[in-house]
Motif scaffolding. Structure first.
Motif, PDB file in Angstrom:
ATOM      1  N   ASN A 113     -14.541 -11.012-128.447  1.00  0.00           N
ATOM      2  CA  ASN A 113     -14.997 -12.286-127.883  1.00  0.00           C
ATOM      3  C   ASN A 113     -13.908 -13.358-127.930  1.00  0.00           C
ATOM      4  OD1 ASN A 113     -15.218 -12.273-130.696  1.00  0.00           O
ATOM      5  ND2 ASN A 113     -16.773 -13.857-130.723  1.00  0.00           N
ATOM      6  N   ILE A 142     -25.687 -15.402-129.798  1.00  0.00           N
ATOM      7  CA  ILE A 142     -24.263 -15.766-129.795  1.00  0.00           C
ATOM      8  C   ILE A 142     -23.478 -14.753-130.623  1.00  0.00           C
ATOM      9  CG2 ILE A 142     -24.696 -18.242-129.513  1.00  0.00           C
ATOM     10  CD1 ILE A 142     -24.161 -18.655-132.469  1.00  0.00           C
ATOM     11  N   THR A 335     -33.520 -22.275-119.757  1.00  0.00           N
ATOM     12  CA  THR A 335     -32.198 -21.868-120.268  1.00  0.00           C
ATOM     13  C   THR A 335     -31.490 -23.099-120.841  1.00  0.00           C
ATOM     14  OG1 THR A 335     -31.054 -22.361-118.198  1.00  0.00           O
ATOM     15  CG2 THR A 335     -31.971 -20.130-118.443  1.00  0.00           C
ATOM     16  N   TYR A 337     -28.678 -24.049-119.970  1.00  0.00           N
ATOM     17  CA  TYR A 337     -28.050 -24.759-118.861  1.00  0.00           C
ATOM     18  C   TYR A 337     -29.034 -25.720-118.197  1.00  0.00           C
ATOM     19  CZ  TYR A 337     -25.448 -25.683-114.611  1.00  0.00           C
ATOM     20  OH  TYR A 337     -24.794 -26.300-113.589  1.00  0.00           O
ATOM     21  N   LEU A 353     -21.499 -27.700-124.825  1.00  0.00           N
ATOM     22  CA  LEU A 353     -21.700 -26.537-123.964  1.00  0.00           C
ATOM     23  C   LEU A 353     -23.144 -26.079-124.024  1.00  0.00           C
ATOM     24  CD1 LEU A 353     -21.973 -23.404-125.285  1.00  0.00           C
ATOM     25  CD2 LEU A 353     -19.635 -23.785-125.833  1.00  0.00           C
ATOM     26  N   SER A 354     -23.492 -25.277-123.028  1.00  0.00           N
ATOM     27  CA  SER A 354     -24.800 -24.632-123.072  1.00  0.00           C
ATOM     28  C   SER A 354     -24.583 -23.178-122.694  1.00  0.00           C
ATOM     29  CB  SER A 354     -25.758 -25.288-122.073  1.00  0.00           C
ATOM     30  OG  SER A 354     -25.287 -25.093-120.761  1.00  0.00           O
ATOM     31  N   ASP A 355     -25.489 -22.329-123.141  1.00  0.00           N
ATOM     32  CA  ASP A 355     -25.489 -20.952-122.659  1.00  0.00           C
ATOM     33  C   ASP A 355     -26.923 -20.606-122.310  1.00  0.00           C
ATOM     34  OD1 ASP A 355     -26.751 -20.348-125.051  1.00  0.00           O
ATOM     35  OD2 ASP A 355     -24.968 -19.536-126.013  1.00  0.00           O
ATOM     36  N   LEU A 356     -27.237 -19.343-122.237  1.00  0.00           N
ATOM     37  CA  LEU A 356     -28.595 -19.003-121.817  1.00  0.00           C
ATOM     38  C   LEU A 356     -29.643 -19.523-122.805  1.00  0.00           C
ATOM     39  CD1 LEU A 356     -28.042 -15.358-120.524  1.00  0.00           C
ATOM     40  CD2 LEU A 356     -28.555 -17.358-119.136  1.00  0.00           C
ATOM     41  N   VAL A 436     -17.551 -16.628-118.661  1.00  0.00           N
ATOM     42  CA  VAL A 436     -18.347 -17.836-118.501  1.00  0.00           C
ATOM     43  C   VAL A 436     -17.573 -18.945-119.204  1.00  0.00           C
ATOM     44  CG1 VAL A 436     -20.561 -18.948-118.955  1.00  0.00           C
ATOM     45  CG2 VAL A 436     -20.480 -16.494-118.532  1.00  0.00           C
ATOM     46  N   ASN A 461     -26.337 -14.893-115.653  1.00  0.00           N
ATOM     47  CA  ASN A 461     -25.613 -16.142-115.885  1.00  0.00           C
ATOM     48  C   ASN A 461     -25.472 -16.937-114.593  1.00  0.00           C
ATOM     49  OD1 ASN A 461     -24.371 -16.599-118.744  1.00  0.00           O
ATOM     50  ND2 ASN A 461     -24.304 -14.396-118.411  1.00  0.00           N
ATOM     51  N   LEU A 466     -24.928 -20.958-114.805  1.00  0.00           N
ATOM     52  CA  LEU A 466     -23.793 -21.089-115.733  1.00  0.00           C
ATOM     53  C   LEU A 466     -22.484 -20.788-114.999  1.00  0.00           C
ATOM     54  CD1 LEU A 466     -25.577 -19.512-118.755  1.00  0.00           C
ATOM     55  CD2 LEU A 466     -24.526 -21.750-118.781  1.00  0.00           C
TER      56      LEU A 466
END
Ligand SMILES: Cc1ncc(COP(=O)(O)O)c(C=O)c1O
Length: 489
Positions: A113, A142, A335, A337, A353-356, A436, A461, A466
């Protein structure tokens, strides 16, 4: 020289005060030749020190004067043997670390990652990545860091590796047992390179995870601009002598750096270092307390969860940075986002930040109770609006498996390629990056075999809005893969 001094910033100011007649670049000449609206907006002071590497102002590529003094003070402040200033962000410092230890065909142990700059350096150097699975947090959706066991195993299998790269702390503020990782790597005589993009402040407060230099790492690329108060794009590369050569590092960072280094960025590193050393402990202490109180208040809001010390105790969650607020919103049935967009449109709030499944907000010495109150009010509203509108949806966290690497990233990047429809690419070897951004972690890197599961994850995504980036076709209808040569009939 004392840590209260700022040789680089002060040297620039002194030079500007002399008001020399300039027959050198930058052509705006202290702002006189720049667009008047821009000049008025950013001010004459900033433009007066937007200078270049003329004699009295030293040269980042071969520092002997005020830049050298500023770098020496930074080395002392960060417990390093040498500090190099970077005007190419932490990305430039990361590429330098990798290219300083790896040449073509050399192995480097890295978590999968990693930030895209790690993979760029692997393509440029021709190194072979030996991937370690980061620990996945299925509850939050995460990735954390890597475990000491995984590092040991990787080194036993690849004792000829030229380096171990560790992300410490992660974007979400979680750190591994870095001291132990260093001990293990050093027992194989292998240097440890730390991506410390999210950890400049941790060196200056005992309640935060150990910094790379405190843990005995050999090199660390550290974003002073992210959390240490310098200007965007300015970072440092700290090194400890022994397994790496400072001369090699100097020549590589120089190869990767513009010859027109920004003195505004460099000066901002000098003043940020002074503030971190002289006031950091107090400022960061207050920031930790503020973040803790906001965390407690978020945890009182129905359907939201802000991660705290209960995250610790697993093999890859050795310590954490409480100034990072990871807010899990998956119980709201939207989500991360969508939550980010809603906060922007309804409350004029911008998150990190944002993710799912999550939002990430960072608290720094630039924040006060007032910002905390705004965030709490907005999150209370978010929770009630979405909880009433949607059925409670206990989202199933999905993270894709890591694809298999069929070719080295460099071989794949430079191979004979063709473009095929994204939806029909399963089983092919990809020749470009897909990630992403933020946080810029690759879903695919060149050389990996495309799997259906990863294609679905990318689609999810995209559908969630995203920012999926990397491929030449930014609509992601087509994707570049290695050309297959079918037998001729
Ligand atoms: C983990 C990590 N490493 C490296 C970087 C690169 O830092 P910079 O933007 O200073 O080049 C980032 C940027 O977000 C990051 O998140």
């Amino acid at each position: 020289m004392s840590q209260k001094e700022t040789p680089l910033f002060s040297g620039l100011v002194e030079h500007a005060k002399k008001n020399p007649v300039q027959f050198h670049i930058p052509g705006h000449k202290k702002g006189s030749g720049i667009d008047p609206e821009f000049r008025k907006f950013i001010g004459d002071n900033a433009l007066s020190i937007d200078l270049i590497n003329i004699g009295p102002l030293d040269d980042l590529h071969s520092p002997k004067g005020i830049i050298k003094q500023a770098q020496e003070l930074a080395a002392e402040a960060f417990g390093a043997d040498h500090t190099f200033f970077s005007v190419q962000g932490t990305s430039g410092a990361i590429m330098t670390m990798i290219m300083a230890v790896c040449g073509p065909g050399d192995k480097i142990i890295v978590p999968r990652n990693v930030h895209k700059s790690v993979m760029s350096a692997i393509v440029f150097s021709g190194a072979i990545p030996i991937f370690i699975h980061p620990e996945i947090d299925e509850k939050l959706g995460i990735s954390h860091g890597i475990t000491t066991d995984a590092v040991e195993k990787a080194l036993e299998q690849h004792p000829d590796a030229k380096g171990v790269l560790v992300i410490n702390p992660t974007y979400f503020g979680v750190s591994a047992d870095l001291r132990k990782i260093v001990e293990i790597a050093h027992s194989f005589q292998v240097p440890v390179l730390v991506d410390e993009a999210h950890g400049v402040h941790i060196h200056f407060h005992d309640e935060l995870p150990l910094s790379a230099m405190q843990a005995g790492a050999d090199m660390a690329a550290t974003s002073v601009h992210k959390l240490g108060g310098s200007m965007t794009q300015s970072s440092i590369l700290n090194i400890k002598e022994g397994l790496v050569s400072p001369k090699r590092v100097q020549s590589i960072i120089s190869m990767l750096t513009t010859t027109s280094t920004s003195y505004l960025l460099l000066a901002s590193l000098d003043v940020a270092r002074r503030r971190l050393v002289t006031e950091g402990k107090e400022l960061i202490g207050e920031t930790i307390r503020l973040a803790q109180s906001i965390r407690e208040r978020i945890n009182k809001i129905e359907h939201l969860y802000c991660v705290g010390p209960e995250i610790l105790g697993r093999k890859a969650t050795f310590d954490y940075d409480p100034t990072k607020l990871i807010i899990s919103i998956k119980d709201l049935g939207i989500t991360g986002y969508e939550a980010e967009k809603w906060l922007r449109e309804t409350y004029n709030i911008e998150v990190e930040l944002s993710d799912l499944y999550n939002l990430l907000c960072i608290i720094t010495p630039g924040d006060t109770e007032q910002e905390g109150d705004v965030l709490i009010k907005a999150l209370q509203d978010l929770s009630s609006v979405f909880h009433t509108e949607s059925e409670k949806l206990h989202a199933q966290v999905v993270l894709p498996d890591i694809p298999l690497l069929a070719l080295t990233p460099r071989d794949a990047f430079y191979a004979d390629t063709e473009v095929v429809p994204f939806a029909e690419s399963e089983g092919r070897i990809i020749a470009e990056f897909v990630m992403v951004y933020p946080p810029g972690i690759p879903i695919f890197i060149p050389g990996e075999i495309i799997t259906e599961e990863n294609l679905r994850y990318i689609q999810m995504n995209i559908e969630a809005g995203l920012p999926v980036q990397g491929p030449e076709d930014d609509q992601l209808k087509m994707i570049r893969v290695i050309k297959e040569h079918k037998a001729i009939r």
